[in-house]
Design a protein around this motif. Sequence first.
Motif, short mmCIF file in Angstrom:
data_model
loop_
_atom_site.label_atom_id
_atom_site.label_comp_id
_atom_site.label_asym_id
_atom_site.label_seq_id
_atom_site.Cartn_x
_atom_site.Cartn_y
_atom_site.Cartn_z
N ARG A 1 -11.51 83.34 -40.76
CA ARG A 1 -12.86 83.05 -41.32
C ARG A 1 -13.72 84.31 -41.28
N ASP B 1 -12.80 68.18 -37.04
CA ASP B 1 -12.98 68.82 -38.35
C ASP B 1 -14.16 68.26 -39.13
N GLY B 2 -14.77 69.13 -39.95
CA GLY B 2 -15.84 68.70 -40.84
C GLY B 2 -17.21 69.24 -40.45
N ARG C 1 -18.86 71.31 -43.44
CA ARG C 1 -19.33 70.48 -44.56
C ARG C 1 -20.53 69.64 -44.16
#
Length: 244
Positions: free
Chosen positions: A75, A24-25, A28
Amino acid sequence: MPNLNPAGKREDSRVPRHIAIILDGNGRWAKKRGLPRTAGHAVGAETFRKIATYCKDIGVQYLTVYAFSTENWRRPQEEVSTIMKLLGNYLQEAIDTMEKEHIRLKIFGDTAALSPELRAMVERTEELSRHYEGIQANICLNYGGRDEILHAARRYARDYAEGKTDGELTEEGFASYLYSAGIPDPDLLIRPGGEVRISNFLLWQCAYAEFYFTDVLWPDFTPEELDKAIAVFSARDRRYGGVK
Ligand code: IPE
Ligand code: IPE
Ligand code: MG
């Protein structure tokens, strides 16, 4: 640096047998750099290769990564289709790495929803893997923990109706219907990216996993970060409900 013996294996017997990671991430990471979210997914795929190779070097036997969840279809269509395209490259790279590094590869998830091209790659991957021994990487694609349990329950019910089981359903028997059949439960679950939740990952299998959360975003994750997680894991006292 970890303490390696001449065979390149870590001497410390506390290396977890099975590590699970929620990748995850990525989004960002890209946003922080003013890049499109998909650029983060591409770098994240690179990180996976590095970490899988490192896990092999230190003697981890199973590495299970969460790459696309059953909820990730929510998404924007553009992001989903880019991720699917990347997954194609990603699988191809994984196949190449696997051939080079002799890493066995397995896909967990409902592959029926994937494109025929991706499905063909999944089949080829699993076929190739049969020839290798050593570390096994499991990539979770269109994977959801609840979906996996439902899928297992449906298959069990079918076998029961056809008289293929005796009706004595045990935990072990039920686990043999999960995608993870035959694989020991994760010892250590790592979630980079700063969120402190499980997001529908390995719900059955993580019953006694040790959790490790870090703010490091997945594309920035390094072997040193993994060493930190393993050091924390090694200091934990696993009791499984008993006393020590
Ligand atoms: C994880 O990164 C990859 C997938 C879920 C496909 P994210 O895309 O969730 O990245 P963040 O959490 O938005 O930063
Ligand atoms: C979990 O990450 C799924 C994967 C990494 C594949 P998400 O980014 O989808 O999780 P939430 O939405 O933050 O819970
Ligand atoms: Mg996320």
